[in-house]
Design an enzyme around this catalytic site. Structure first.
Site, PDB file in Angstrom:
ATOM      1  N   GLU A  45      37.697  65.495 -57.214  1.00 35.49           N
ATOM      2  CA  GLU A  45      36.310  65.025 -57.184  1.00 35.49           C
ATOM      3  C   GLU A  45      35.940  64.994 -55.710  1.00 35.49           C
ATOM      4  O   GLU A  45      36.399  64.141 -54.960  1.00 35.49           O
ATOM      5  CB  GLU A  45      36.217  63.626 -57.803  1.00 35.49           C
ATOM      6  CG  GLU A  45      34.819  63.041 -57.717  1.00 35.49           C
ATOM      7  CD  GLU A  45      34.796  61.544 -58.038  1.00 35.49           C
ATOM      8  OE1 GLU A  45      35.516  61.096 -58.944  1.00 35.49           O
ATOM      9  OE2 GLU A  45      34.046  60.823 -57.345  1.00 35.49           O
ATOM     10  N   ARG A  49      29.613  62.685 -49.768  1.00 36.06           N
ATOM     11  CA  ARG A  49      29.360  61.727 -48.685  1.00 36.06           C
ATOM     12  C   ARG A  49      29.365  62.422 -47.342  1.00 36.06           C
ATOM     13  O   ARG A  49      29.063  61.814 -46.328  1.00 36.06           O
ATOM     14  CB  ARG A  49      30.469  60.668 -48.662  1.00 36.06           C
ATOM     15  CG  ARG A  49      30.455  59.797 -49.870  1.00 36.06           C
ATOM     16  CD  ARG A  49      31.598  58.822 -49.847  1.00 36.06           C
ATOM     17  NE  ARG A  49      31.937  58.478 -51.200  1.00 36.06           N
ATOM     18  CZ  ARG A  49      32.967  57.738 -51.545  1.00 36.06           C
ATOM     19  NH1 ARG A  49      33.773  57.253 -50.626  1.00 36.06           N
ATOM     20  NH2 ARG A  49      33.203  57.480 -52.804  1.00 36.06           N
ATOM     21  N   THR A  73      30.049  60.943 -55.910  1.00 41.31           N
ATOM     22  CA  THR A  73      28.994  60.293 -55.131  1.00 41.31           C
ATOM     23  C   THR A  73      27.687  61.089 -55.202  1.00 41.31           C
ATOM     24  O   THR A  73      26.991  61.269 -54.204  1.00 41.31           O
ATOM     25  CB  THR A  73      29.424  60.072 -53.652  1.00 41.31           C
ATOM     26  OG1 THR A  73      30.803  59.771 -53.575  1.00 41.31           O
ATOM     27  CG2 THR A  73      28.648  58.912 -53.036  1.00 41.31           C
ATOM     28  N   LYS A 133      32.650  56.014 -65.767  1.00 41.58           N
ATOM     29  CA  LYS A 133      33.528  55.526 -64.702  1.00 41.58           C
ATOM     30  C   LYS A 133      33.383  54.001 -64.654  1.00 41.58           C
ATOM     31  O   LYS A 133      32.308  53.455 -64.955  1.00 41.58           O
ATOM     32  CB  LYS A 133      33.050  56.187 -63.409  1.00 41.58           C
ATOM     33  CG  LYS A 133      33.610  55.660 -62.112  1.00 41.58           C
ATOM     34  CD  LYS A 133      33.296  56.666 -61.008  1.00 41.58           C
ATOM     35  CE  LYS A 133      33.197  55.995 -59.650  1.00 41.58           C
ATOM     36  NZ  LYS A 133      33.135  56.947 -58.536  1.00 41.58           N
TER      37      LYS A 133
HETATM   38  C1  3PG Z   1      35.733  55.925 -53.676  1.00 39.80           C
HETATM   39  O1  3PG Z   1      34.714  55.295 -53.788  1.00 39.80           O
HETATM   40  O2  3PG Z   1      36.077  56.502 -52.640  1.00 39.80           O
HETATM   41  C2  3PG Z   1      36.552  56.080 -54.876  1.00 39.80           C
HETATM   42  O3  3PG Z   1      36.194  55.143 -55.817  1.00 39.80           O
HETATM   43  C3  3PG Z   1      37.996  55.998 -54.560  1.00 39.80           C
HETATM   44  O4  3PG Z   1      38.335  54.722 -54.220  1.00 39.80           O
HETATM   45  P1  3PG Z   1      39.744  54.459 -53.551  1.00 39.80           P
HETATM   46  O5  3PG Z   1      39.672  55.035 -52.172  1.00 39.80           O
HETATM   47  O6  3PG Z   1      39.890  52.950 -53.564  1.00 39.80           O
HETATM   48  O7  3PG Z   1      40.806  55.141 -54.390  1.00 39.80           O
END
Ligand code: 3PG
Length: 216
Positions: A45, A49, A73, A133
């Site tokens: 995924e 960002r 995101t 999710k």
């Molecule tokens: C994120 O927002 O980057 C994902 O939910 C992953 O979260 P994590 O870095 O705590 O695994």
């Protein structure tokens, strides 16, 4: 849900743990994809960002046709278009935006919005979704919370993401409420920055092993 979307969610379930990736430089997409494929965790995924997300999705999709590459995101329909044009096979978001979800469903694009409350989950069900999710999973009450709300909303299954690691993922994966878990622990930014793709491959292999262990 269409057969195409069901097939993608089936792959989420088979792979079990979906690496959540933040790439600052698209040049890292190829070695990262290779490390994940060789480690036996053929999914990513790629989060929108960073400016490198779109190109990274393109590179991974083109070079690893068997890899389940999608976009995370995703906040706008414009990002949905860019992600899909780059080869994204699914869309993930931190929250539930009705416009984005409808836009995806109308175009037969698998979408998995973030939810945290019963109301958000009910909104997802109303839109026709059966997988959401749960974000940020550990902060929002973890598996206990999923089980509590999931007991009422029995049609839903969850992808916990946020605060998941190689230890706490095991309890999640053993629950039939969970179709897969998302996490960044095997693809941390500092490992990518340092070019430690061997380590990423090893951690991906460990994650794949955990999925087997927990699901038999
Ligand atoms: C994120 O927002 O980057 C994902 O939910 C992953 O979260 P994590 O870095 O705590 O695994």
């Amino acid at each position: 849900m269409s057969e195409k979307c069901e097939a993608v969610f089936k792959r989420f379930e088979e792979i079990g743990i979906i690496p959540v990736v933040v790439l600052n430089d698209a040049k890292d997409a190829l070695p990262l994809g290779k490390a994940l494929m060789e480690g036996g965790l053929p999914a990513a995924e790629v989060t929108f960002r960073t400016a490198a997300a779109e190109e990274s999705i393109r590179i991974m999709s083109e070079n690893f046709p068997d890899m389940l590459v999608g976009a995370g995101t995703v906040l706008t329909t414009e990002q949905v278009d860019r992600a899909v044009a780059a080869g994204a096979k699914f869309i993930v978001a931190p929250g539930l935006d009705e416009e984005v979800v409808k836009y995806c469903l109308e175009r037969d694009i698998p979408v998995c919005p973030g939810t945290q409350t019963a109301s958000e989950m009910m909104a997802a069900l109303k839109l026709g979704l059966t997988r959401v999710k749960f974000f940020p999973a550990e902060n929002a009450g973890g598996l206990k919370m999923i089980k509590a709300i999931g007991a009422a909303l029995t049609a839903l299954r969850f992808m916990p993401t946020g605060g998941i690691n190689a230890e706490n993922v095991k309890e999640y994966l053993k629950s039939d409420k969970i179709f897969c878990a998302g996490g960044s622990w095997m693809v941390k930014g500092d490992l990518i920055k340092a070019g430690e793709f061997d380590k990423i491959r090893t951690m991906a292999a460990e994650a794949a092993e955990i999925v087997k262990e927990c699901r038999g």
